[in-house]
Scaffold this active site. Structure first.
Site, PDB file in Angstrom:
ATOM      1  CG  ASP A 140      -1.948   0.953   1.105  1.00 12.70           C
ATOM      2  OD1 ASP A 140      -2.183   1.643   0.160  1.00 12.70           O
ATOM      3  OD2 ASP A 140      -2.449   1.504   2.046  1.00 12.70           O
ATOM      4  CG  HIS A 183      -3.054  -0.139   8.986  1.00 16.41           C
ATOM      5  ND1 HIS A 183      -4.214   0.658   8.902  1.00 16.41           N
ATOM      6  CD2 HIS A 183      -2.146  -0.080   8.171  1.00 16.41           C
ATOM      7  CE1 HIS A 183      -3.594   1.503   7.891  1.00 16.41           C
ATOM      8  NE2 HIS A 183      -2.860   1.222   7.226  1.00 16.41           N
ATOM      9  CD  GLN A 251      -2.957  -1.337   4.464  1.00 17.22           C
ATOM     10  OE1 GLN A 251      -3.978  -1.450   3.676  1.00 17.22           O
ATOM     11  NE2 GLN A 251      -2.106  -0.409   4.562  1.00 17.22           N
ATOM     12  NE  ARG A 281       0.192  11.516   6.012  1.00 18.38           N
ATOM     13  CZ  ARG A 281      -0.637  10.455   5.644  1.00 18.38           C
ATOM     14  NH1 ARG A 281      -0.048   9.492   6.323  1.00 18.38           N
ATOM     15  NH2 ARG A 281      -1.440  10.464   4.866  1.00 18.38           N
ATOM     16  CG  ASP A 283      -1.754   6.394   7.722  1.00 16.36           C
ATOM     17  OD1 ASP A 283      -2.136   7.101   6.792  1.00 16.36           O
ATOM     18  OD2 ASP A 283      -2.000   5.189   7.640  1.00 16.36           O
ATOM     19  CD  GLU A 325      -4.570  10.004   6.101  1.00 15.34           C
ATOM     20  OE1 GLU A 325      -4.951  10.269   4.866  1.00 15.34           O
ATOM     21  OE2 GLU A 325      -4.550   9.205   6.973  1.00 15.34           O
ATOM     22  CG  HIS A 394       0.096   9.599  -0.772  1.00 13.42           C
ATOM     23  ND1 HIS A 394      -0.023  10.430   0.120  1.00 13.42           N
ATOM     24  CD2 HIS A 394      -0.363   8.320  -0.285  1.00 13.42           C
ATOM     25  CE1 HIS A 394      -0.518   9.941   1.280  1.00 13.42           C
ATOM     26  NE2 HIS A 394      -0.744   8.607   1.048  1.00 13.42           N
ATOM     27  CG  ASP A 395      -3.977   8.926  -0.022  1.00 12.44           C
ATOM     28  OD1 ASP A 395      -3.682   7.863  -0.319  1.00 12.44           O
ATOM     29  OD2 ASP A 395      -3.907   9.223   1.221  1.00 12.44           O
ATOM     30  NE  ARG A 519      -4.692   4.639  -3.054  1.00 14.78           N
ATOM     31  CZ  ARG A 519      -4.461   4.250  -1.845  1.00 14.78           C
ATOM     32  NH1 ARG A 519      -4.583   5.109  -0.915  1.00 14.78           N
ATOM     33  NH2 ARG A 519      -4.140   3.006  -1.435  1.00 14.78           N
TER      34      ARG A 519
HETATM   35  C1  GLC Z   1      -3.819   6.739   4.726  1.00 14.21           C
HETATM   36  C2  GLC Z   1      -2.636   6.670   3.565  1.00 14.21           C
HETATM   37  C3  GLC Z   1      -3.239   5.991   2.328  1.00 14.21           C
HETATM   38  C4  GLC Z   1      -3.226   4.651   2.930  1.00 14.21           C
HETATM   39  C5  GLC Z   1      -4.278   4.600   4.010  1.00 14.21           C
HETATM   40  C6  GLC Z   1      -4.073   3.144   4.612  1.00 14.21           C
HETATM   41  O1  GLC Z   1      -4.800   7.300   4.294  1.00 14.21           O
HETATM   42  O2  GLC Z   1      -2.523   8.278   3.317  1.00 14.21           O
HETATM   43  O3  GLC Z   1      -2.079   6.061   1.179  1.00 14.21           O
HETATM   44  O4  GLC Z   1      -3.551   3.750   1.861  1.00 14.21           O
HETATM   45  O5  GLC Z   1      -3.569   5.266   4.967  1.00 14.21           O
HETATM   46  O6  GLC Z   1      -2.822   3.001   5.284  1.00 14.21           O
END
Ligand code: GLC
Length: 650
Positions: A140, A183, A251, A281, A283, A325, A394-395, A519
């Site tokens: 991922d 995760h 994950q 950051r 996540d 995030e 990146h998303d 993505r």
């Molecule tokens: C966050 C990341 C993304 C990822 C997701 C799961 O949203 O920015 O790229 O797929 O977490 O880890």
């Protein structure tokens, strides 16, 4: 706060663990004393019913002190400096870039040679997307971590990273790295131990012997990746159990109802803080707590966990701050700053996903009504907290503005969101955008959007057709979007490649580990020969780069752009315009009016709308502070060229 029960417990813990003493430890103990009541209360709230409550709390305290013992003197000094200058991250001087080190420079060692490029553009904060060790295939994009304390060999070694950090510190460049707190990869040692049947590690995850509880959870949990990873549980053959996997099936979601998980993550946060990372950051923080019968997003306990992480980090490494995030509804995002700037603080910075999506709405509709309503609806954020403003990352782009804001803007939510997806995937007749639908959910009709900024803004189509006016419009759009993230209030986060108009890249379709996830179309490998065109006059790259570079330099000079809750929207009447006033509370610094035209035709903004703002003229004319251009005024109105924003001294 002094409170007897918690303090006598702390005294017991400190006696048992035989804490170090000495001058060097003064700051640690004052901070531990200051935060301990909060830490204790939160820990009590989450884990108070457990028999091992006290040893778990003791283990948390010993992580804090062990990591403090390892904190380098220059980082301890930085902690003290930032304590004195506590709003260091809200200043307009910061400009960030998010990048994959592999796509940007090949690896961490090569990144050092690219710092000059970042400095040339004016970037002084770099978010290097995940670099921790991950499985080769199922990763991922780095967000399925196999080892939180090891750099993935694809990007280099810990030594390469340390050298890079030292080089960045030399040129005053801040570093952001991820902590993927929600995760792990199913290849992480904890998951491997769980697969081997170790109960201790099975308790790190959500694992169930049959579908009873998974079915109950799934009944109310939305799917994050409905196309390639439907559902929220995966059957694990080794254990014969169902494991919670909210994102991809590899994950595994960590179970924070187990205090051992929280303590591990605190240790990991402090490990990276001690490497010299400035901003972490965190996540997917909206997902930290799962509850049957709820969406398992934005739960109150997720906030309590973040408060605990913050309180703990402040004891050992207070100079390190967090980015949340949390790409969730506008009213939920803002809660990730915490309830209060001091008590119940969570993250100092949060992704402004709402503003990002609203900007894309204005580009597609050429109308700013939803943008204006959506920004108006954003509650005032806490003091000592700031947004991360971005156009692309990146998303994917989620259309996460509220239904009420859409309705108040005269649209119908379902059809309006469908229009936006159609527009950005180039299916709408009038659109030259070249994006892709992502996360299409056939059950709910929801969809998000992938695609590089330049391709979404029409540059790819325009270049393919060799259509000069369309190329001009795409360049104007890209510059306009950057203009607004520079001036809105918060840290602008540019995405690598965007300042030279990097287009979609479908190379990922050849890679079996990526082909199912579009993505990757906007996660480029930069071609530095193309990047060099930024210095060739007249190229698309140069036209974009030079304007964005100038904008960054000007932003840094305008004190009113520091984010001190100092923005006021100005009602524009004209539905193509969006305007706000940025002011400074004290001092003689000039105020600024930002006014943007999202239409493809020039628009008029009557001067009387700015009456109270006292627009300042230089030698009888208005000047755009950003470009230095003279502003055209006709019949008591500013004439805003198409797809242009001005910064006017007021
Ligand atoms: C966050 C990341 C993304 C990822 C997701 C799961 O949203 O920015 O790229 O797929 O977490 O880890």
């Amino acid at each position: 706060m002094y409170e007897q029960i918690s303090h006598s417990l702390l005294n017991d813990i400190l006696t048992e663990v035989k804490q170090p003493k000495g001058e060097d430890w003064q700051h640690f103990y004052t901070r531990l004393g200051a935060n301990f009541y909060a830490i204790y209360s939160l820990f009590q709230h989450l884990y108070g019913q457990r028999e091992d409550f006290k040893p778990q709390l003791a283990s948390l305290v010993s992580v804090l002190s062990r990591q403090y013992a390892q904190r380098a003197p220059h980082l301890r000094l930085k902690d003290l400096e930032r304590e004195k200058n506590h709003d260091w991250f809200m200043q307009q001087k910061l400009v960030g870039m998010a990048l994959y080190c592999e796509g940007f420079a090949g690896n961490l060692a090569n990144m050092k040679d690219k710092l000059a490029y970042l400095q040339e553009l004016g970037v002084n904060l770099v978010h290097i997307l995940p670099i921790c060790d991950c499985p080769e295939q199922a990763n991922d994009g780095g967000y399925a971590v196999r080892d939180f304390r090891k750099v993935d060999p694809r990007y280099g070694s810990m030594e390469d990273l340390e050298q890079l950090i030292a080089a960045m510190q030399q040129c005053d460049m801040l570093l952001t790295l991820d902590v993927v707190a929600n995760h792990t990869s199913d290849q992480h040692a904890w998951a491997m131990n769980a697969k081997n049947g170790e109960q201790r590690y099975q308790d790190y995850y959500y694992m169930y012997p049959d579908r009873t509880l998974p079915d109950m959870f799934e009944a109310s949990m939305p799917e994050v990746f409905p196309e390639h990873a439907p559902g929220s549980f995966t059957f694990n053959a080794e254990t014969g159990k169902w494991v919670m996997t909210v994102f991809n099936d590899y994950q595994w979601d960590l179970n924070y109802s187990n205090p051992a998980v929280l303590i591990e993550i605190v240790d990991i946060i402090l490990f990276w803080a001690n490497k010299g990372v400035d901003i972490l950051r965190l996540d997917a923080v909206a997902f930290l707590w799962k509850k049957i019968g709820s969406t398992s997003q934005n739960e109150r306990e997720a906030h309590l966990i973040l408060q605990l992480l913050k309180d703990c980090c402040q004891v050992t490494a207070p100079g390190v701050i967090f980015i949340a995030e949390a790409i969730v509804a506008p009213l939920e995002i803002i809660k990730y700053f915490g309830e209060d700037a001091v008590n119940a603080k969570e993250c100092e910075i949060a992704y402004n996903a709402t503003f990002m999506a609203l900007l894309w709405d204005a580009v597609a509709t050429k109308n700013t009504v939803l943008l204006t309503n959506g920004v108006k609806d954003l509650p005032e954020k806490l003091d000592r907290a700031t947004w991360l403003n971005y156009v692309r990352c990146h998303d994917d782009i989620g259309l996460g503005f509220s239904d009420q804001a859409i309705i108040a803007s005269g649209f119908e939510p379902v059809s309006h969101r469908r229009f936006l997806v159609d527009y950005y995937t180039g299916q709408y007749p009038d659109s030259n955008a070249r994006g892709f639908a992502f996360g299409v959910n056939r059950k709910t009709g929801d969809a998000r959007i992938s695609g590089a900024l330049a391709s979404l803004a029409g540059l790819e189509t325009a270049l393919a057709n060799n259509d000069q006016p369309a190329i001009d419009n795409a360049i104007l759009t890209i510059v306009l979007l950057h203009n607004l993230i520079m001036s809105f209030g918060g840290i602008p986060l540019i995405y690598y490649g965007d300042s030279v108009g990097t287009l979609n890249n479908d190379g990922y379709l050849q890679d079996s580990s990526k082909m199912h996830d579009n993505r990757w179309v906007h996660r480029p490998t930069l071609d530095w020969e193309v990047m060099a065109l930024r210095n060739e006059p007249g190229t698309v790259q140069q036209r974009l780069f030079s304007q964005i570079k100038q904008m960054i330099a000007m932003r840094k000079e305008i004190a009113a752009f520091a984010d001190l809750n100092n923005r006021e929207l100005i009602d524009m009447v004209n539905p193509h315009l969006f305007a706000f006033h940025r002011y400074v509370q004290t001092g003689m610094n000039p105020k600024v009016v930002v006014i943007a035209n999202f239409d493809v035709h020039p628009q008029r903004a009557a001067l009387h709308l700015f009456k109270q703002k006292n627009l300042q003229k230089a030698e009888g004319t208005l000047i755009d502070l950003c470009s230095g251009q003279t502003v055209q005024i006709e019949d008591d109105a500013i004439i805003l060229p198409k797809l242009t924003a001005y910064w006017l001294a007021a």
